[in-house]
Design a protein around this motif. Structure first.
Motif, PDB file in Angstrom:
ATOM      1  N   PRO A  49       0.810  -1.223   0.000  1.00  0.00           N
ATOM      2  CA  PRO A  49       0.000   0.000   0.000  1.00  0.00           C
ATOM      3  C   PRO A  49       0.846   1.278   0.000  1.00  0.00           C
ATOM      4  O   PRO A  49       0.442   2.285  -0.581  1.00  0.00           O
ATOM      5  CB  PRO A  49      -0.850  -0.105   1.272  1.00  0.00           C
ATOM      6  CG  PRO A  49      -0.201  -1.158   2.097  1.00  0.00           C
ATOM      7  CD  PRO A  49       0.571  -2.041   1.174  1.00  0.00           C
ATOM      8  N   SER A  50       2.032   1.224   0.605  1.00  0.00           N
ATOM      9  CA  SER A  50       2.879   2.423   0.602  1.00  0.00           C
ATOM     10  C   SER A  50       3.320   2.759  -0.826  1.00  0.00           C
ATOM     11  O   SER A  50       3.434   3.936  -1.178  1.00  0.00           O
ATOM     12  CB  SER A  50       4.098   2.221   1.504  1.00  0.00           C
ATOM     13  OG  SER A  50       4.901   1.150   1.018  1.00  0.00           O
ATOM     14  N   HIS A  51       3.522   1.741  -1.650  1.00  0.00           N
ATOM     15  CA  HIS A  51       3.902   1.982  -3.042  1.00  0.00           C
ATOM     16  C   HIS A  51       2.721   2.548  -3.820  1.00  0.00           C
ATOM     17  O   HIS A  51       2.899   3.389  -4.706  1.00  0.00           O
ATOM     18  CB  HIS A  51       4.399   0.689  -3.683  1.00  0.00           C
ATOM     19  CG  HIS A  51       5.731   0.267  -3.146  1.00  0.00           C
ATOM     20  ND1 HIS A  51       6.833   0.127  -3.941  1.00  0.00           N
ATOM     21  CD2 HIS A  51       6.140  -0.029  -1.892  1.00  0.00           C
ATOM     22  CE1 HIS A  51       7.869  -0.242  -3.203  1.00  0.00           C
ATOM     23  NE2 HIS A  51       7.459  -0.343  -1.951  1.00  0.00           N
ATOM     24  N   ALA A  52       1.519   2.093  -3.501  1.00  0.00           N
ATOM     25  CA  ALA A  52       0.324   2.632  -4.150  1.00  0.00           C
ATOM     26  C   ALA A  52       0.139   4.113  -3.787  1.00  0.00           C
ATOM     27  O   ALA A  52      -0.145   4.939  -4.656  1.00  0.00           O
ATOM     28  CB  ALA A  52      -0.908   1.831  -3.745  1.00  0.00           C
ATOM     29  N   GLY A  99       2.519   6.135  -2.839  1.00  0.00           N
ATOM     30  CA  GLY A  99       3.609   6.848  -3.498  1.00  0.00           C
ATOM     31  C   GLY A  99       3.298   7.124  -4.956  1.00  0.00           C
ATOM     32  O   GLY A  99       3.558   8.214  -5.468  1.00  0.00           O
ATOM     33  N   LEU A 100       2.719   6.138  -5.629  1.00  0.00           N
ATOM     34  CA  LEU A 100       2.344   6.322  -7.032  1.00  0.00           C
ATOM     35  C   LEU A 100       1.253   7.379  -7.173  1.00  0.00           C
ATOM     36  O   LEU A 100       1.283   8.196  -8.102  1.00  0.00           O
ATOM     37  CB  LEU A 100       1.893   4.991  -7.634  1.00  0.00           C
ATOM     38  CG  LEU A 100       1.617   4.962  -9.131  1.00  0.00           C
ATOM     39  CD1 LEU A 100       2.800   5.502  -9.926  1.00  0.00           C
ATOM     40  CD2 LEU A 100       1.288   3.545  -9.567  1.00  0.00           C
ATOM     41  N   LEU A 101       0.312   7.400  -6.238  1.00  0.00           N
ATOM     42  CA  LEU A 101      -0.714   8.460  -6.256  1.00  0.00           C
ATOM     43  C   LEU A 101      -0.099   9.835  -6.023  1.00  0.00           C
ATOM     44  O   LEU A 101      -0.511  10.824  -6.638  1.00  0.00           O
ATOM     45  CB  LEU A 101      -1.790   8.184  -5.205  1.00  0.00           C
ATOM     46  CG  LEU A 101      -2.865   7.185  -5.581  1.00  0.00           C
ATOM     47  CD1 LEU A 101      -3.827   6.966  -4.412  1.00  0.00           C
ATOM     48  CD2 LEU A 101      -3.626   7.633  -6.810  1.00  0.00           C
ATOM     49  N   ALA A 102       0.890   9.904  -5.152  1.00  0.00           N
ATOM     50  CA  ALA A 102       1.575  11.184  -4.913  1.00  0.00           C
ATOM     51  C   ALA A 102       2.296  11.644  -6.178  1.00  0.00           C
ATOM     52  O   ALA A 102       2.234  12.835  -6.535  1.00  0.00           O
ATOM     53  CB  ALA A 102       2.566  11.040  -3.752  1.00  0.00           C
ATOM     54  N   THR A 110      14.754  -4.485  -7.175  1.00  0.00           N
ATOM     55  CA  THR A 110      15.117  -4.879  -5.807  1.00  0.00           C
ATOM     56  C   THR A 110      13.948  -5.163  -4.879  1.00  0.00           C
ATOM     57  O   THR A 110      14.115  -5.896  -3.907  1.00  0.00           O
ATOM     58  CB  THR A 110      15.975  -3.779  -5.141  1.00  0.00           C
ATOM     59  OG1 THR A 110      15.204  -2.582  -5.049  1.00  0.00           O
ATOM     60  CG2 THR A 110      17.243  -3.520  -5.932  1.00  0.00           C
ATOM     61  N   PHE A 111      12.772  -4.594  -5.113  1.00  0.00           N
ATOM     62  CA  PHE A 111      11.658  -4.747  -4.175  1.00  0.00           C
ATOM     63  C   PHE A 111      11.068  -6.147  -4.277  1.00  0.00           C
ATOM     64  O   PHE A 111      10.868  -6.674  -5.368  1.00  0.00           O
ATOM     65  CB  PHE A 111      10.581  -3.706  -4.447  1.00  0.00           C
ATOM     66  CG  PHE A 111       9.410  -3.784  -3.496  1.00  0.00           C
ATOM     67  CD1 PHE A 111       9.564  -3.440  -2.166  1.00  0.00           C
ATOM     68  CD2 PHE A 111       8.176  -4.221  -3.932  1.00  0.00           C
ATOM     69  CE1 PHE A 111       8.487  -3.514  -1.283  1.00  0.00           C
ATOM     70  CE2 PHE A 111       7.106  -4.301  -3.075  1.00  0.00           C
ATOM     71  CZ  PHE A 111       7.260  -3.945  -1.745  1.00  0.00           C
ATOM     72  N   THR A 112      10.786  -6.730  -3.138  1.00  0.00           N
ATOM     73  CA  THR A 112      10.165  -8.052  -3.089  1.00  0.00           C
ATOM     74  C   THR A 112       9.022  -8.026  -2.086  1.00  0.00           C
ATOM     75  O   THR A 112       9.254  -7.903  -0.887  1.00  0.00           O
ATOM     76  CB  THR A 112      11.182  -9.125  -2.658  1.00  0.00           C
ATOM     77  OG1 THR A 112      12.320  -9.038  -3.503  1.00  0.00           O
ATOM     78  CG2 THR A 112      10.590 -10.512  -2.762  1.00  0.00           C
ATOM     79  N   PRO A 113       7.777  -8.119  -2.552  1.00  0.00           N
ATOM     80  CA  PRO A 113       6.659  -8.197  -1.606  1.00  0.00           C
ATOM     81  C   PRO A 113       6.728  -9.500  -0.810  1.00  0.00           C
ATOM     82  O   PRO A 113       7.294 -10.498  -1.273  1.00  0.00           O
ATOM     83  CB  PRO A 113       5.416  -8.196  -2.501  1.00  0.00           C
ATOM     84  CG  PRO A 113       5.883  -7.762  -3.841  1.00  0.00           C
ATOM     85  CD  PRO A 113       7.330  -8.077  -3.928  1.00  0.00           C
TER      86      PRO A 113
END
Length: 155
Positions: free
Chosen positions: A46-49, A51-54, A94-97
């Protein structure tokens, strides 16, 4: 008369402003579309979502700034687009959920047409703004230099 000439679409600086503003708006729309339609992104990261909205909101604001204060808008768009390219590349590399292999996540992102389109749009924004900033001052303002004429001596 000069103000009307500067606001005409034929003016090179105005064309760059218009193309950049439309590209930024497209970026904002694609970013918003990704967040709205990618439930897995919202569930796993959710933090990436957010961030994308920002970034999408910044793109829309920058589109308005480019039309009103071009120099500030160009620099802002360049910084934001390069930051977003680095963030998106970092996610892909690099990101891995939790519960997912990094290679599978990378394949998911690079297989997502919207993600790849957004990455391409950001690279286009960076290219347009770098060109606008680097374009010689004379070319932006249609300054033409002619050879100096020789004056006839009064004799």
């Amino acid at each position: 008369m000069r103000t009307i000439e500067n606001w005409s679409l034929g003016h090179p600086g105005r064309i760059i402003q218009t193309v950049l503003a439309l590209t930024l708006l497209a970026s904002g729309l694609v970013g918003t579309w990704i967040v709205a339609n990618d439930g897995w992104l919202r569930a796993v990261a959710p933090s990436h979502a957010y961030g994308l909205l920002a970034f999408a909101a910044l793109d829309v604001v920058l589109a308005l700034v480019v039309m009103t204060v071009p120099k500030l808008g160009y620099v802002g768009a360049l910084v934001v687009s390069m930051t977003q390219v680095v963030a998106m590349a970092g996610d892909a590399l690099t990101f891995t959920p939790a519960g997912t292999l990094q290679a599978a996540f990378r394949a998911y992102l690079l297989g997502d047409t919207a993600f790849v389109a957004l990455l391409g749009i950001q690279l286009a924004v960076a290219g347009i703004t770098a060109t606008a900033v680097a374009m010689p001052h004379g070319a932006r303002h249609r300054i033409r230099f002619e050879h100096a004429r020789h004056f006839k001596s009064p004799r």
